[in-house]
Design a protein around this motif. Structure first.
Motif, PDB file in Angstrom:
ATOM      1  N   ASN A 245       0.833  -1.218   0.000  1.00 48.83           N
ATOM      2  CA  ASN A 245       0.000   0.000   0.000  1.00 48.83           C
ATOM      3  C   ASN A 245       0.865   1.264   0.000  1.00 48.83           C
ATOM      4  OD1 ASN A 245      -2.352  -1.453  -0.038  1.00 48.83           O
ATOM      5  ND2 ASN A 245      -2.810  -1.196   2.137  1.00 48.83           N
ATOM      6  N   GLY A 246       1.965   1.183  -0.757  1.00 43.85           N
ATOM      7  CA  GLY A 246       2.850   2.333  -0.875  1.00 43.85           C
ATOM      8  C   GLY A 246       3.836   2.480   0.263  1.00 43.85           C
ATOM      9  N   GLN A 256       5.946  -8.081   8.190  1.00 48.38           N
ATOM     10  CA  GLN A 256       5.011  -8.645   9.163  1.00 48.38           C
ATOM     11  C   GLN A 256       4.152  -7.555   9.802  1.00 48.38           C
ATOM     12  OE1 GLN A 256       8.065 -10.792  11.497  1.00 48.38           O
ATOM     13  NE2 GLN A 256       6.858 -12.642  11.158  1.00 48.38           N
ATOM     14  N   ALA A 257       4.787  -6.449  10.171  1.00 50.73           N
ATOM     15  CA  ALA A 257       4.045  -5.353  10.799  1.00 50.73           C
ATOM     16  C   ALA A 257       3.020  -4.768   9.842  1.00 50.73           C
ATOM     17  CB  ALA A 257       5.022  -4.269  11.257  1.00 50.73           C
ATOM     18  N   ALA A 258       3.397  -4.587   8.572  1.00 53.75           N
ATOM     19  CA  ALA A 258       2.470  -4.033   7.580  1.00 53.75           C
ATOM     20  C   ALA A 258       1.297  -4.971   7.337  1.00 53.75           C
ATOM     21  CB  ALA A 258       3.214  -3.764   6.271  1.00 53.75           C
ATOM     22  N   LEU A 259       1.569  -6.269   7.292  1.00 54.64           N
ATOM     23  CA  LEU A 259       0.486  -7.242   7.079  1.00 54.64           C
ATOM     24  C   LEU A 259      -0.445  -7.291   8.292  1.00 54.64           C
ATOM     25  CD1 LEU A 259       2.408 -10.191   5.356  1.00 54.64           C
ATOM     26  CD2 LEU A 259       0.879  -8.524   4.277  1.00 54.64           C
ATOM     27  N   GLU A 266      -7.669  -6.235   1.664  1.00 56.58           N
ATOM     28  CA  GLU A 266      -6.946  -6.366   0.403  1.00 56.58           C
ATOM     29  C   GLU A 266      -5.858  -5.314   0.359  1.00 56.58           C
ATOM     30  OE1 GLU A 266      -8.012  -5.368  -4.121  1.00 56.58           O
ATOM     31  OE2 GLU A 266      -9.046  -7.173  -3.404  1.00 56.58           O
ATOM     32  N   VAL A 267      -4.673  -5.690  -0.121  1.00 52.69           N
ATOM     33  CA  VAL A 267      -3.545  -4.761  -0.176  1.00 52.69           C
ATOM     34  C   VAL A 267      -2.939  -4.747  -1.569  1.00 52.69           C
ATOM     35  CG1 VAL A 267      -2.974  -4.983   2.272  1.00 52.69           C
ATOM     36  CG2 VAL A 267      -1.925  -6.540   0.605  1.00 52.69           C
ATOM     37  N   GLN A 281      -2.318  -7.354  -6.523  1.00 54.36           N
ATOM     38  CA  GLN A 281      -3.320  -7.193  -5.478  1.00 54.36           C
ATOM     39  C   GLN A 281      -3.471  -8.514  -4.737  1.00 54.36           C
ATOM     40  OE1 GLN A 281      -3.413  -3.539  -6.103  1.00 54.36           O
ATOM     41  NE2 GLN A 281      -5.140  -4.155  -4.808  1.00 54.36           N
ATOM     42  N   SER A 282      -3.557  -8.454  -3.420  1.00 51.49           N
ATOM     43  CA  SER A 282      -3.683  -9.691  -2.634  1.00 51.49           C
ATOM     44  C   SER A 282      -4.530  -9.469  -1.391  1.00 51.49           C
ATOM     45  CB  SER A 282      -2.298 -10.191  -2.213  1.00 51.49           C
ATOM     46  OG  SER A 282      -2.397 -11.347  -1.392  1.00 51.49           O
ATOM     47  N   GLU A 283      -5.243 -10.507  -1.016  1.00 52.18           N
ATOM     48  CA  GLU A 283      -5.935 -10.519   0.270  1.00 52.18           C
ATOM     49  C   GLU A 283      -4.918 -10.877   1.363  1.00 52.18           C
ATOM     50  OE1 GLU A 283      -9.155  -9.944   1.066  1.00 52.18           O
ATOM     51  OE2 GLU A 283      -9.686  -9.432  -1.002  1.00 52.18           O
TER      52      GLU A 283
END
Length: 434
Positions: A245-246, A256-259, A266-267, A281-283
């Motif tokens: 997401n940029g 891990q932190a971003a996920l 969705e990211v 794009q992924s869930e």
């Protein structure tokens, strides 16, 4: 399936450890002309067995111990019927004290030999894999929950342990250092240099958390799980995720932190593939994962050893486990370690093997447990080998043999203590997983 693999590893390990321990007693007894009636791995009910010569060999259904029945010996069977008669030449009690002592030490010696050989083999076959200080300093450490409680922050750069320099990451988490008094880490955080201390009850906390810091590392995609979100999104092995997401991600803990921040959503993934940058794009799962195994980008270094080099290194590693046990007992008696948190039974040991069969981990645990068993069995507690060793040592030094009645009663007391300890450990295991 994971539970089956854990149990299978535990059973195989116990069969190896117990089998060799009891073999040590049996081979020593037979070498001195003693009659060995039974050689049992596990406890009844008997799964199968056979008789060869004077000895019955059997495998029991409960793989939590074993025994060798030597004629004329007061052991856990408490079979004292023959003691009212004059000893036959082939009986344990008819032999000189020094021979009986060697027989009782036979199992402990076999455990030590196994442990040493395992650590030598691991050193020779796998070498020594570690992360050098310069790599740790480049990215800093990742502070886990326990590490954060101590005062560490992700990104901290550790420059010294108790004022001394170090070479590799293993030096920062080596169990030996946690027995030192007033252990302190020197840390660089931004423009500041800090000292972070470790409390006296840290080993109790570590036994529950398993780790407190780890090294940070750049990553690429390894194996992608079939049918996972990563698979559906089109991620492939050797891809490198560089942004979510940029938001830039260079290290695995940043990913891990971003996920985690986008769990269940969705990211947009910016991915580096074959010198090109693509967007996918992924869930993200509810637990904050995509469904792939990461691989480190050259952070670790492996040093290989010749067989000649492996022998002293592996031997030192093996005996260092006994040193740790001695220190741990000292801490336990001093009240700095809670036995409920430090003692492991079959459930915790099975969990240590893990749900994947990794041979390096399996043999490492077998070597560790073998050395621990050698130490524990040498403790002067009746019903353990160490109890027999203590009484035989007294006989050799004083020239007076304890009476059969005394040995019988001591064995009974030891059995009660041993059963109580086993019940405590097993109960503690069950409580820990409830």
């Amino acid at each position: 399936m994971g539970t089956v693999i854990m149990v299978a590893q535990l059973v195989l390990a116990l069969v190896i450890l117990i089998g060799l321990h009891e073999f040590g007693h049996m081979i020593a007894a037979k070498a001195f002309g003693m009659r060995v009636e039974k050689f049992y791995i596990g406890f009844p009910p008997k799964l199968f067995g056979f008789k060869k010569g004077e000895t019955e060999y059997s495998l029991g259904a409960i793989p939590l111990g074993g025994f060798v029945k030597i004629t004329g010996m007061i052991d856990e069977s408490l079979d004292t019927e023959s003691l009212s008669k004059e000893p036959e030449p082939y009986e344990f009690r008819a032999k000189p004290a020094w021979q009986r002592l060697i027989v009782m030490l036979g199992g402990i010696i076999m455990n030590v030999i196994l442990g040493v050989l395992v650590f030598i083999g691991i050193t020779y076959y796998y070498g020594e894999t570690d992360v050098p200080k310069e790599e740790i300093y480049k990215y800093g450490i990742q502070a886990e929950d326990l590490g954060q409680q101590l005062g560490f922050e992700t990104g901290d750069k550790i420059i010294a342990v108790n004022g001394a320099d170090y070479e590799n990451f293993s030096d920062l988490v080596n169990m030996q250092i946690f027995f030192e008094e007033q252990l302190k880490y020197t840390v660089v955080r931004g423009d500041d240099t800090l000292k972070i201390g470790v409390p006296s009850d840290f080993l109790d906390q570590l036994s529950e958390s398993k780790s407190f810091i780890t090294y940070r590392w750049p990553f690429r995609i390894g194996r992608v799980e079939g049918g996972s979100f990563a698979d559906e999104a089109g991620l492939k092995p050797d891809d490198k995720i560089i942004a979510i997401n940029g938001e830039k991600v260079a290290l695995f803990d940043e990913l891990q932190a971003a996920l985690q921040n986008n769990a269940g959503q969705e990211v947009s993934l910016k991915v580096e593939r074959d010198d090109e940058v693509i967007t996918l794009q992924s869930e993200v799962s509810e637990t904050g994962t995509l469904g792939f195994y990461p691989v480190s980008e050259g952070l670790q270094s492996t040093r290989n050893f010749s067989l000649g080099e492996s022998i002293p290194i592996g031997t030192k590693l093996a005996f260092s486990q006994i040193g740790l046990q001695v220190k741990a007992f000292g801490k336990m008696f001093a009240g700095d370690i809670d036995p409920r948190k430090s003692m492991s039974g079959p459930i915790k040991i099975a969990q240590s093997f893990g749900e994947d069969w990794i041979w390096s981990r399996f043999w490492g645990l077998v070597g560790l447990i073998s050395m621990v068993l050698a130490f524990m069995n040498l403790l002067p507690i009746p019903a353990l080998d160490g109890g027999h060793v203590a009484f035989l040592s007294y006989e050799i030094i004083s020239g007076r043999k304890p009476s059969d009645k005394f040995l019988e009663n001591a064995q009974k007391v030891g059995m009660v203590l041993l059963l109580a300890l086993m019940a405590f450990i097993l109960g503690n295991d069950i409580i820990s997983v409830i």
